[in-house]
Scaffold this motif. Structure first.
Motif, short mmCIF file in Angstrom:
data_model
loop_
_atom_site.label_atom_id
_atom_site.label_comp_id
_atom_site.label_asym_id
_atom_site.label_seq_id
_atom_site.Cartn_x
_atom_site.Cartn_y
_atom_site.Cartn_z
N TRP A 1 0.82 -1.21 0.00
CA TRP A 1 0.00 0.00 0.00
C TRP A 1 0.86 1.27 0.00
N PHE A 2 2.17 1.14 0.22
CA PHE A 2 3.04 2.32 0.13
C PHE A 2 2.89 2.97 -1.24
N ASP A 3 2.81 2.15 -2.29
CA ASP A 3 2.68 2.69 -3.64
C ASP A 3 1.33 3.35 -3.85
N THR A 4 0.29 2.83 -3.20
CA THR A 4 -1.05 3.43 -3.31
C THR A 4 -1.03 4.87 -2.80
N VAL A 5 -0.43 5.07 -1.62
CA VAL A 5 -0.36 6.41 -1.04
C VAL A 5 0.55 7.30 -1.89
N ALA A 6 1.69 6.76 -2.32
CA ALA A 6 2.64 7.54 -3.10
C ALA A 6 2.04 7.98 -4.43
#
Length: 250
Positions: A84-89
């Motif tokens: 989910w880091f990529d989702t926020v980024a």
């Protein structure tokens, strides 16, 4: 048993004694990879720390007065970040200066001018839903020239059970940041404390006054350039001077 057979048995026993024992398994690094030190080359040096508390002269009574250690920052992380880091980024992408993932935690570095927009996006985007800004903390890096004062915000998404940090840097010569009280009212007193301790001025705060020190107190006590100071203590006829006036012990 013949004499030769006895000698063979004794030699076999000696070999067993000399054989190294199998090593004990220690899978700590595999179980907790976030606690493994950062690999060499993934940090950025922004100064040196002398002594245990940065005290000059004879004020350091810790025994670590000769300690010299670099002050380092983890370097920016390259995509993909994973999960989910990529989702926020992806949602914050136009507003981000850099992203650092260190010890399993993610920090978004954002320019002061983008702080309000990023906070509103974190709060309102249905794919993010960071409903709570848990607070803001100040950090002072005197040798990080042009970025001496850092404000670090902690955000929590109760919907998705996610936590992130947003870090904003300002120069000591112009320590102004926009207040997030209009977006996250809970940061009201946190911004006042950061102002009181570090001198970061949060523009448009509803009542930016000191919260811990008296209104006429000089300086900001948690900055690295603030004198250690203290108040003399009297105890049964003896007087203990402030820490920066004590002699060193060898």
């Amino acid at each position: 048993m013949t004499e030769d057979e006895k000698n063979v048995d004794e030699n076999a026993d000696e070999k067993k004694v000399d054989e190294p024992k199998p090593a004990v398994e220690q899978p700590a690094a595999e179980q907790s990879p976030e606690n493994v030190p950062a690999p060499t080359g993934e940090v950025r040096k922004v100064g040196e720390r002398h002594g245990m508390f940065g005290v000059a002269g004879t004020g350091d009574t810790s025994g670590y007065g000769g300690l010299v250690a670099p002050v380092v920052f983890p370097a920016a992380t390259e995509r993909p970040y994973g999960g989910w880091f990529d989702t926020v980024a992806d949602s914050l992408d136009p507003l981000i200066e850099s992203v650092v993932i260190h010890r399993g935690e993610i920090t978004f570095h954002i320019a002061p001018g983008n702080l309000i927009a990023a906070a509103k996006l974190l709060r309102d985007d249905p794919t993010l839903r960071f409903e709570l800004c848990a607070g803001v903390s100040g950090v002072h890096y005197p040798d990080d020239h042009g970025r001496e004062l850092h404000a670090v915000y902690s955000f929590l998404s109760m919907t998705y059970n996610r936590r992130i940090r947003v870090e904003v840097s300002v120069p000591d010569a112009d320590p102004h940041l926009p207040s997030l009280c209009g977006v996250y009212p809970a940061v009201d007193w946190h911004e006042r404390e950061t102002y009181d301790m570090f001198g970061i001025v949060f523009d448009d705060h509803p009542a930016l006054t000191r919260i811990l020190m008296p209104d006429d107190w000089p300086g900001h006590p948690q900055r690295k350039d603030y004198p250690l100071g203290g108040i003399p203590v009297e105890y049964k006829g003896g007087t203990i001077p402030p820490p920066d006036q004590r002699r060193s012990y060898s």
